[in-house]
Design a protein around this motif. Structure first.
Motif, PDB file in Angstrom:
ATOM      1  N   VAL A  31      -5.967   8.825  -3.898  1.00 32.02           N
ATOM      2  CA  VAL A  31      -6.683   7.852  -3.070  1.00 32.02           C
ATOM      3  C   VAL A  31      -5.700   7.005  -2.267  1.00 32.02           C
ATOM      4  CG1 VAL A  31      -8.176   5.817  -3.120  1.00 32.02           C
ATOM      5  CG2 VAL A  31      -8.705   7.783  -4.562  1.00 32.02           C
ATOM      6  N   GLY A  32      -4.596   6.603  -2.897  1.00 31.59           N
ATOM      7  CA  GLY A  32      -3.606   5.792  -2.202  1.00 31.59           C
ATOM      8  C   GLY A  32      -3.009   6.515  -1.011  1.00 31.59           C
ATOM      9  N   PHE A  33      -2.678   7.795  -1.191  1.00 29.79           N
ATOM     10  CA  PHE A  33      -2.122   8.578  -0.082  1.00 29.79           C
ATOM     11  C   PHE A  33      -3.149   8.737   1.038  1.00 29.79           C
ATOM     12  CE2 PHE A  33      -1.604  12.743   1.983  1.00 29.79           C
ATOM     13  CZ  PHE A  33      -0.329  12.591   2.523  1.00 29.79           C
ATOM     14  N   THR A  34      -4.386   9.060   0.661  1.00 29.99           N
ATOM     15  CA  THR A  34      -5.442   9.229   1.663  1.00 29.99           C
ATOM     16  C   THR A  34      -5.665   7.933   2.441  1.00 29.99           C
ATOM     17  OG1 THR A  34      -6.549  10.876   0.269  1.00 29.99           O
ATOM     18  CG2 THR A  34      -7.857   9.857   2.019  1.00 29.99           C
ATOM     19  N   ALA A  35      -5.746   6.813   1.713  1.00 26.61           N
ATOM     20  CA  ALA A  35      -5.975   5.523   2.366  1.00 26.61           C
ATOM     21  C   ALA A  35      -4.797   5.134   3.256  1.00 26.61           C
ATOM     22  CB  ALA A  35      -6.212   4.442   1.315  1.00 26.61           C
ATOM     23  N   THR A  36      -3.591   5.474   2.851  1.00 28.53           N
ATOM     24  CA  THR A  36      -2.408   5.156   3.658  1.00 28.53           C
ATOM     25  C   THR A  36      -2.414   5.915   4.975  1.00 28.53           C
ATOM     26  OG1 THR A  36      -1.075   4.672   1.690  1.00 28.53           O
ATOM     27  CG2 THR A  36       0.109   5.226   3.720  1.00 28.53           C
ATOM     28  N   VAL A  37      -2.658   7.210   4.902  1.00 27.61           N
ATOM     29  CA  VAL A  37      -2.674   8.034   6.115  1.00 27.61           C
ATOM     30  C   VAL A  37      -3.802   7.607   7.048  1.00 27.61           C
ATOM     31  CG1 VAL A  37      -3.007  10.367   7.007  1.00 27.61           C
ATOM     32  CG2 VAL A  37      -1.587  10.010   4.984  1.00 27.61           C
ATOM     33  N   LEU A  38      -5.004   7.479   6.483  1.00 29.41           N
ATOM     34  CA  LEU A  38      -6.148   7.112   7.318  1.00 29.41           C
ATOM     35  C   LEU A  38      -6.047   5.673   7.805  1.00 29.41           C
ATOM     36  CD1 LEU A  38      -9.064   8.851   5.385  1.00 29.41           C
ATOM     37  CD2 LEU A  38      -7.855   9.636   7.423  1.00 29.41           C
ATOM     38  N   GLY A  39      -5.479   4.797   6.973  1.00 29.40           N
ATOM     39  CA  GLY A  39      -5.302   3.411   7.405  1.00 29.40           C
ATOM     40  C   GLY A  39      -4.427   3.334   8.640  1.00 29.40           C
ATOM     41  N   PHE A  40      -3.358   4.109   8.649  1.00 31.41           N
ATOM     42  CA  PHE A  40      -2.468   4.138   9.817  1.00 31.41           C
ATOM     43  C   PHE A  40      -3.163   4.740  11.031  1.00 31.41           C
ATOM     44  CE2 PHE A  40       0.382   7.001  12.239  1.00 31.41           C
ATOM     45  CZ  PHE A  40       1.034   6.025  12.985  1.00 31.41           C
ATOM     46  N   VAL A  41      -3.768   5.917  10.856  1.00 28.18           N
ATOM     47  CA  VAL A  41      -4.377   6.624  11.989  1.00 28.18           C
ATOM     48  C   VAL A  41      -5.557   5.845  12.555  1.00 28.18           C
ATOM     49  CG1 VAL A  41      -5.576   8.726  12.692  1.00 28.18           C
ATOM     50  CG2 VAL A  41      -3.609   8.879  11.163  1.00 28.18           C
ATOM     51  N   PHE A  42      -6.452   5.392  11.685  1.00 21.90           N
ATOM     52  CA  PHE A  42      -7.653   4.702  12.157  1.00 21.90           C
ATOM     53  C   PHE A  42      -7.313   3.352  12.793  1.00 21.90           C
ATOM     54  CE2 PHE A  42     -11.321   6.765   9.582  1.00 21.90           C
ATOM     55  CZ  PHE A  42     -10.852   8.021   9.936  1.00 21.90           C
ATOM     56  N   SER A  43      -6.386   2.623  12.186  1.00 22.54           N
ATOM     57  CA  SER A  43      -6.001   1.324  12.742  1.00 22.54           C
ATOM     58  C   SER A  43      -5.324   1.497  14.086  1.00 22.54           C
ATOM     59  CB  SER A  43      -5.077   0.585  11.777  1.00 22.54           C
ATOM     60  OG  SER A  43      -5.717   0.312  10.549  1.00 22.54           O
ATOM     61  N   ALA A  44      -4.455   2.485  14.188  1.00 26.06           N
ATOM     62  CA  ALA A  44      -3.780   2.746  15.455  1.00 26.06           C
ATOM     63  C   ALA A  44      -4.776   3.184  16.521  1.00 26.06           C
ATOM     64  CB  ALA A  44      -2.697   3.815  15.260  1.00 26.06           C
ATOM     65  N   ALA A  45      -5.753   4.016  16.116  1.00 24.54           N
ATOM     66  CA  ALA A  45      -6.753   4.478  17.077  1.00 24.54           C
ATOM     67  C   ALA A  45      -7.632   3.326  17.546  1.00 24.54           C
ATOM     68  CB  ALA A  45      -7.605   5.577  16.448  1.00 24.54           C
ATOM     69  N   ALA A  46      -7.967   2.407  16.653  1.00 24.54           N
ATOM     70  CA  ALA A  46      -8.838   1.283  17.012  1.00 24.54           C
ATOM     71  C   ALA A  46      -8.163   0.301  17.952  1.00 24.54           C
ATOM     72  CB  ALA A  46      -9.300   0.567  15.748  1.00 24.54           C
ATOM     73  N   THR A  47      -6.832   0.257  17.924  1.00 22.56           N
ATOM     74  CA  THR A  47      -6.106  -0.675  18.797  1.00 22.56           C
ATOM     75  C   THR A  47      -5.491   0.011  20.007  1.00 22.56           C
ATOM     76  OG1 THR A  47      -4.117  -0.378  17.419  1.00 22.56           O
ATOM     77  CG2 THR A  47      -5.572  -2.230  16.889  1.00 22.56           C
ATOM     78  N   LEU A  66     -12.515   2.440   5.632  1.00 24.99           N
ATOM     79  CA  LEU A  66     -11.247   2.718   4.963  1.00 24.99           C
ATOM     80  C   LEU A  66     -11.314   2.383   3.473  1.00 24.99           C
ATOM     81  CD1 LEU A  66      -8.757   1.409   7.669  1.00 24.99           C
ATOM     82  CD2 LEU A  66      -9.240   3.793   7.083  1.00 24.99           C
ATOM     83  N   TYR A  67     -11.937   1.272   3.145  1.00 24.21           N
ATOM     84  CA  TYR A  67     -12.026   0.879   1.739  1.00 24.21           C
ATOM     85  C   TYR A  67     -12.823   1.893   0.921  1.00 24.21           C
ATOM     86  CZ  TYR A  67     -10.517  -3.717   3.496  1.00 24.21           C
ATOM     87  OH  TYR A  67      -9.826  -4.738   4.097  1.00 24.21           O
ATOM     88  N   ALA A 129      -8.651  -0.687  -5.781  1.00 29.13           N
ATOM     89  CA  ALA A 129      -7.326  -1.228  -5.460  1.00 29.13           C
ATOM     90  C   ALA A 129      -6.481  -0.204  -4.706  1.00 29.13           C
ATOM     91  CB  ALA A 129      -6.608  -1.654  -6.739  1.00 29.13           C
ATOM     92  N   SER A 130      -6.591   1.064  -5.101  1.00 26.75           N
ATOM     93  CA  SER A 130      -5.781   2.113  -4.476  1.00 26.75           C
ATOM     94  C   SER A 130      -6.144   2.330  -3.017  1.00 26.75           C
ATOM     95  CB  SER A 130      -5.950   3.429  -5.245  1.00 26.75           C
ATOM     96  OG  SER A 130      -5.517   3.294  -6.581  1.00 26.75           O
ATOM     97  N   SER A 131      -7.412   2.117  -2.667  1.00 28.76           N
ATOM     98  CA  SER A 131      -7.818   2.303  -1.266  1.00 28.76           C
ATOM     99  C   SER A 131      -7.713   1.008  -0.456  1.00 28.76           C
ATOM    100  CB  SER A 131      -9.251   2.837  -1.196  1.00 28.76           C
ATOM    101  OG  SER A 131     -10.175   1.911  -1.735  1.00 28.76           O
ATOM    102  N   VAL A 132      -7.973  -0.121  -1.098  1.00 31.00           N
ATOM    103  CA  VAL A 132      -8.012  -1.383  -0.367  1.00 31.00           C
ATOM    104  C   VAL A 132      -6.616  -1.878   0.005  1.00 31.00           C
ATOM    105  CG1 VAL A 132      -8.563  -3.840  -0.564  1.00 31.00           C
ATOM    106  CG2 VAL A 132     -10.231  -2.123  -1.294  1.00 31.00           C
ATOM    107  N   ILE A 133      -5.670  -1.791  -0.921  1.00 39.83           N
ATOM    108  CA  ILE A 133      -4.329  -2.358  -0.665  1.00 39.83           C
ATOM    109  C   ILE A 133      -3.654  -1.724   0.548  1.00 39.83           C
ATOM    110  CG2 ILE A 133      -2.002  -2.607  -1.610  1.00 39.83           C
ATOM    111  CD1 ILE A 133      -3.304  -3.058  -4.353  1.00 39.83           C
ATOM    112  N   PRO A 134      -3.513  -0.384   0.611  1.00 37.13           N
ATOM    113  CA  PRO A 134      -2.864   0.181   1.807  1.00 37.13           C
ATOM    114  C   PRO A 134      -3.709   0.032   3.068  1.00 37.13           C
ATOM    115  CG  PRO A 134      -3.633   1.937   0.355  1.00 37.13           C
ATOM    116  CD  PRO A 134      -3.786   0.660  -0.391  1.00 37.13           C
TER     117      PRO A 134
END
Length: 274
Positions: A31-47, A66-67, A129-134
Protein backbone atom coordinates in the motif's frame (compact mmCIF):
# COMPACT_ATOMS: atom_id res chain seq x y z
CA UNK A 1 -15.36 -22.35 28.83
CA UNK A 2 -16.81 -18.85 28.55
CA UNK A 3 -16.61 -16.59 25.51
CA UNK A 4 -14.06 -14.42 27.35
CA UNK A 5 -11.77 -17.39 27.95
CA UNK A 6 -12.23 -18.69 24.41
CA UNK A 7 -11.47 -15.23 23.04
CA UNK A 8 -8.35 -14.94 25.21
CA UNK A 9 -7.17 -18.33 23.94
CA UNK A 10 -7.85 -17.34 20.33
CA UNK A 11 -6.05 -14.01 20.76
CA UNK A 12 -3.02 -15.87 22.09
CA UNK A 13 -3.04 -18.12 19.03
CA UNK A 14 -3.21 -15.25 16.57
CA UNK A 15 -0.93 -12.68 18.15
CA UNK A 16 1.86 -15.09 19.14
CA UNK A 17 2.28 -16.44 15.61
CA UNK A 18 3.96 -14.71 12.69
CA UNK A 19 1.15 -14.80 10.13
CA UNK A 20 -0.51 -11.51 11.06
CA UNK A 21 2.60 -9.37 11.31
CA UNK A 22 4.17 -10.81 8.16
CA UNK A 23 1.04 -9.89 6.21
CA UNK A 24 1.01 -6.52 7.99
CA UNK A 25 4.55 -5.82 6.77
CA UNK A 26 3.62 -6.80 3.21
CA UNK A 27 0.51 -4.60 3.51
CA UNK A 28 2.66 -1.62 4.53
CA UNK A 29 5.08 -2.19 1.65
CA UNK A 30 2.39 -2.78 -0.98
CA UNK A 31 0.00 0.00 0.00
CA UNK A 32 2.83 2.40 0.84
CA UNK A 33 4.51 1.88 -2.54
CA UNK A 34 1.21 2.24 -4.40
CA UNK A 35 0.30 5.40 -2.49
CA UNK A 36 3.77 6.87 -3.07
CA UNK A 37 3.70 6.34 -6.82
CA UNK A 38 0.11 7.50 -7.25
CA UNK A 39 0.59 10.38 -4.82
CA UNK A 40 3.40 11.71 -7.00
CA UNK A 41 1.67 11.13 -10.34
CA UNK A 42 -1.78 12.36 -9.32
CA UNK A 43 -0.49 15.41 -7.45
CA UNK A 44 1.77 16.36 -10.33
CA UNK A 45 -1.08 15.87 -12.81
CA UNK A 46 -3.46 18.00 -10.73
CA UNK A 47 -0.99 20.90 -10.65
CA UNK A 48 0.13 20.61 -14.26
CA UNK A 49 3.68 19.69 -13.23
CA UNK A 50 3.76 16.86 -15.77
CA UNK A 51 3.87 19.36 -18.63
CA UNK A 52 1.56 20.07 -21.56
CA UNK A 53 1.69 16.49 -22.74
CA UNK A 54 0.74 15.02 -19.38
CA UNK A 55 -2.77 14.12 -18.22
CA UNK A 56 -4.70 16.53 -16.02
CA UNK A 57 -6.71 15.68 -12.93
CA UNK A 58 -9.10 17.82 -10.88
CA UNK A 59 -7.80 18.67 -7.41
CA UNK A 60 -11.26 18.29 -5.85
CA UNK A 61 -11.58 14.93 -4.14
CA UNK A 62 -8.02 13.97 -4.94
CA UNK A 63 -7.05 13.43 -1.31
CA UNK A 64 -9.88 10.94 -0.73
CA UNK A 65 -8.92 9.06 -3.88
CA UNK A 66 -5.31 8.71 -2.77
CA UNK A 67 -6.15 7.86 0.83
CA UNK A 68 -8.53 5.11 -0.31
CA UNK A 69 -5.63 3.17 -1.85
CA UNK A 70 -5.49 1.16 1.39
CA UNK A 71 -8.86 -0.44 0.70
CA UNK A 72 -8.82 -0.27 -3.09
CA UNK A 73 -5.66 -2.38 -3.43
CA UNK A 74 -5.07 -3.66 0.10
CA UNK A 75 -8.37 -5.35 0.98
CA UNK A 76 -6.97 -8.75 0.03
CA UNK A 77 -4.74 -8.70 3.13
CA UNK A 78 -7.49 -8.70 5.77
CA UNK A 79 -9.34 -11.21 3.61
CA UNK A 80 -6.31 -13.52 3.69
CA UNK A 81 -5.82 -12.98 7.44
CA UNK A 82 -9.38 -14.09 8.12
CA UNK A 83 -9.02 -17.12 5.87
CA UNK A 84 -5.74 -18.18 7.46
CA UNK A 85 -7.19 -17.80 10.97
CA UNK A 86 -9.28 -20.87 10.25
CA UNK A 87 -7.55 -22.88 7.52
CA UNK A 88 -4.22 -22.89 9.39
CA UNK A 89 -5.94 -24.72 12.24
CA UNK A 90 -7.39 -27.29 9.86
CA UNK A 91 -4.01 -27.75 8.18
CA UNK A 92 -2.01 -28.17 11.39
CA UNK A 93 -4.85 -30.00 13.19
CA UNK A 94 -4.81 -27.61 16.15
CA UNK A 95 -8.61 -27.53 16.09
CA UNK A 96 -8.71 -31.01 17.65
CA UNK A 97 -7.37 -29.93 21.08
CA UNK A 98 -9.36 -26.70 20.79
CA UNK A 99 -12.63 -28.57 20.35
CA UNK A 100 -11.70 -30.97 23.14
CA UNK A 101 -11.15 -28.01 25.49
CA UNK A 102 -14.22 -26.15 24.19
CA UNK A 103 -16.83 -28.66 22.92
CA UNK A 104 -19.23 -25.84 21.98
CA UNK A 105 -17.99 -25.14 18.48
CA UNK A 106 -20.16 -22.07 18.10
CA UNK A 107 -18.26 -20.56 21.01
CA UNK A 108 -14.94 -21.21 19.26
CA UNK A 109 -16.22 -19.59 16.08
CA UNK A 110 -17.55 -16.61 18.04
CA UNK A 111 -14.12 -16.17 19.62
CA UNK A 112 -12.52 -16.15 16.18
CA UNK A 113 -14.97 -13.48 15.07
CA UNK A 114 -14.18 -11.28 18.08
CA UNK A 115 -10.41 -11.63 17.54
CA UNK A 116 -10.93 -11.15 13.79
CA UNK A 117 -12.63 -7.82 14.47
CA UNK A 118 -9.63 -6.75 16.58
CA UNK A 119 -7.22 -7.83 13.83
CA UNK A 120 -9.31 -5.93 11.27
CA UNK A 121 -9.02 -2.75 13.32
CA UNK A 122 -5.25 -3.20 13.68
CA UNK A 123 -4.77 -3.88 9.96
CA UNK A 124 -7.12 -1.03 9.12
CA UNK A 125 -5.07 1.45 11.13
CA UNK A 126 -1.88 0.15 9.51
CA UNK A 127 -3.42 0.31 6.02
CA UNK A 128 -4.79 3.83 6.51
CA UNK A 129 -1.44 5.09 7.79
CA UNK A 130 0.39 3.41 4.89
CA UNK A 131 -1.73 5.21 2.29
CA UNK A 132 -2.31 8.52 4.06
CA UNK A 133 1.27 9.39 5.07
CA UNK A 134 2.89 9.29 1.60
CA UNK A 135 -0.22 10.65 -0.12
CA UNK A 136 -0.50 13.62 2.23
CA UNK A 137 3.22 14.31 1.86
CA UNK A 138 2.91 14.67 -1.92
CA UNK A 139 -0.32 16.65 -1.70
CA UNK A 140 1.29 19.11 0.70
CA UNK A 141 4.49 19.18 -1.34
CA UNK A 142 2.57 20.24 -4.45
CA UNK A 143 0.54 22.79 -2.54
CA UNK A 144 -2.70 20.80 -2.63
CA UNK A 145 -5.17 20.45 0.23
CA UNK A 146 -4.72 17.36 2.40
CA UNK A 147 -8.28 17.89 3.76
CA UNK A 148 -7.29 16.87 7.28
CA UNK A 149 -9.50 19.66 8.57
CA UNK A 150 -12.60 18.11 6.99
CA UNK A 151 -14.82 15.83 9.04
CA UNK A 152 -15.59 13.88 5.87
CA UNK A 153 -11.93 12.90 5.59
CA UNK A 154 -11.97 11.42 9.09
CA UNK A 155 -15.27 9.71 8.33
CA UNK A 156 -13.54 8.23 5.28
CA UNK A 157 -10.79 6.84 7.52
CA UNK A 158 -13.41 5.31 9.80
CA UNK A 159 -15.19 3.63 6.88
CA UNK A 160 -11.87 2.30 5.59
CA UNK A 161 -11.17 0.66 8.96
CA UNK A 162 -14.71 -0.75 8.98
CA UNK A 163 -14.09 -2.20 5.50
CA UNK A 164 -10.95 -3.93 6.79
CA UNK A 165 -12.95 -5.45 9.67
CA UNK A 166 -15.65 -6.72 7.34
CA UNK A 167 -13.08 -8.24 4.98
CA UNK A 168 -11.56 -10.18 7.89
CA UNK A 169 -15.03 -11.54 8.69
CA UNK A 170 -15.54 -12.51 5.05
CA UNK A 171 -12.18 -14.30 5.19
CA UNK A 172 -13.18 -16.20 8.33
CA UNK A 173 -16.35 -17.27 6.56
CA UNK A 174 -14.35 -18.51 3.58
CA UNK A 175 -11.98 -20.40 5.88
CA UNK A 176 -14.84 -22.06 7.76
CA UNK A 177 -16.57 -23.08 4.55
CA UNK A 178 -13.46 -24.19 2.62
CA UNK A 179 -11.30 -26.25 4.96
CA UNK A 180 -8.41 -26.79 2.55
CA UNK A 181 -5.91 -23.95 3.01
CA UNK A 182 -4.44 -24.04 -0.48
CA UNK A 183 -7.87 -24.22 -2.08
CA UNK A 184 -9.19 -21.34 0.04
CA UNK A 185 -6.21 -19.07 -0.68
CA UNK A 186 -6.20 -19.82 -4.40
CA UNK A 187 -9.95 -19.22 -4.55
CA UNK A 188 -9.61 -15.89 -2.74
CA UNK A 189 -6.83 -14.70 -5.03
CA UNK A 190 -8.53 -15.86 -8.24
CA UNK A 191 -11.79 -14.15 -7.33
CA UNK A 192 -10.37 -10.88 -6.00
CA UNK A 193 -7.53 -10.43 -8.49
CA UNK A 194 -9.13 -11.85 -11.65
CA UNK A 195 -12.82 -12.76 -11.69
CA UNK A 196 -14.29 -9.67 -10.03
CA UNK A 197 -12.02 -7.13 -11.78
CA UNK A 198 -12.81 -8.73 -15.16
CA UNK A 199 -16.52 -8.76 -14.36
CA UNK A 200 -16.54 -5.12 -13.29
CA UNK A 201 -14.58 -4.11 -16.39
CA UNK A 202 -16.95 -6.09 -18.63
CA UNK A 203 -19.88 -4.17 -17.14
CA UNK A 204 -18.72 -1.16 -19.13
CA UNK A 205 -19.44 -3.01 -22.36
CA UNK A 206 -22.43 -5.21 -21.47
CA UNK A 207 -25.67 -3.36 -20.87
CA UNK A 208 -27.26 -4.13 -17.52
CA UNK A 209 -24.25 -6.02 -16.14
CA UNK A 210 -23.34 -3.06 -13.94
CA UNK A 211 -26.55 -3.60 -11.99
CA UNK A 212 -25.12 -6.96 -10.93
CA UNK A 213 -21.43 -6.18 -10.53
CA UNK A 214 -22.03 -3.28 -8.15
CA UNK A 215 -23.19 -5.89 -5.62
CA UNK A 216 -19.93 -7.84 -5.83
CA UNK A 217 -17.87 -7.69 -2.61
CA UNK A 218 -15.08 -5.50 -3.99
CA UNK A 219 -17.56 -3.02 -5.46
CA UNK A 220 -19.52 -3.02 -2.19
CA UNK A 221 -16.28 -2.29 -0.31
CA UNK A 222 -15.51 0.64 -2.61
CA UNK A 223 -19.03 1.96 -2.09
CA UNK A 224 -18.70 1.65 1.69
CA UNK A 225 -15.45 3.62 1.70
CA UNK A 226 -16.94 6.24 -0.60
CA UNK A 227 -13.83 6.65 -2.75
CA UNK A 228 -11.69 4.38 -4.89
CA UNK A 229 -8.79 4.60 -7.26
CA UNK A 230 -10.80 2.57 -9.77
CA UNK A 231 -13.93 4.70 -9.81
CA UNK A 232 -11.91 7.92 -10.01
CA UNK A 233 -9.81 6.55 -12.83
CA UNK A 234 -13.02 5.96 -14.75
CA UNK A 235 -12.40 2.30 -15.40
CA UNK A 236 -15.15 0.64 -17.43
CA UNK A 237 -17.99 -0.62 -15.29
CA UNK A 238 -16.72 1.23 -12.26
CA UNK A 239 -18.33 4.63 -12.57
CA UNK A 240 -19.40 6.32 -9.39
CA UNK A 241 -22.90 6.82 -10.86
CA UNK A 242 -23.49 3.06 -10.49
CA UNK A 243 -22.07 2.78 -6.99
CA UNK A 244 -24.21 1.86 -4.01
CA UNK A 245 -24.76 4.26 -1.14
CA UNK A 246 -21.99 3.88 1.43
CA UNK A 247 -24.24 2.26 4.03
CA UNK A 248 -25.72 -0.12 1.46
CA UNK A 249 -22.20 -1.15 0.48
CA UNK A 250 -21.48 -1.89 4.14
CA UNK A 251 -24.65 -3.95 4.49
CA UNK A 252 -23.84 -5.93 1.33
CA UNK A 253 -20.30 -6.69 2.50
CA UNK A 254 -21.58 -7.66 5.94
CA UNK A 255 -24.16 -9.87 4.22
CA UNK A 256 -21.40 -11.75 2.41
CA UNK A 257 -19.64 -12.34 5.73
CA UNK A 258 -22.81 -13.55 7.49
CA UNK A 259 -23.85 -15.87 4.65
CA UNK A 260 -20.39 -17.45 4.44
CA UNK A 261 -20.19 -17.85 8.23
CA UNK A 262 -23.65 -19.41 8.39
CA UNK A 263 -23.01 -21.81 5.50
CA UNK A 264 -19.61 -22.71 6.92
CA UNK A 265 -21.09 -23.40 10.35
CA UNK A 266 -23.86 -25.57 8.92
CA UNK A 267 -21.91 -27.44 6.25
CA UNK A 268 -18.34 -27.65 7.53
CA UNK A 269 -17.70 -26.42 11.07
CA UNK A 270 -19.80 -29.12 12.71
CA UNK A 271 -18.16 -31.98 10.80
CA UNK A 272 -15.64 -34.27 12.48
CA UNK A 273 -12.05 -33.06 12.75
CA UNK A 274 -9.30 -35.65 12.50
Amino acid sequence: MSLANATRSEATKQFTTSIWWILAIVLIAYVGFTATVLGFVFSAAATGALGDGGPSLPADGLSATLYSAATAVGYVFPLLIGTLMVTTEFRHKTLTPTFLATPKRGLVLSAKIVVGIALGVVLGLIGVASSVIPSAAFLAGYGLDTDFGSSETWALFGRMILAFVLWVLVGIGVGVLVRNQVGAIVGVLVFTQFLEPVGRAAAGFVEGLGDVTRFLPGAASDALVGASLFTTAGAPGMSTDESLAWWVGGVVLLGYALVLLLLGHLLSWRRDVT
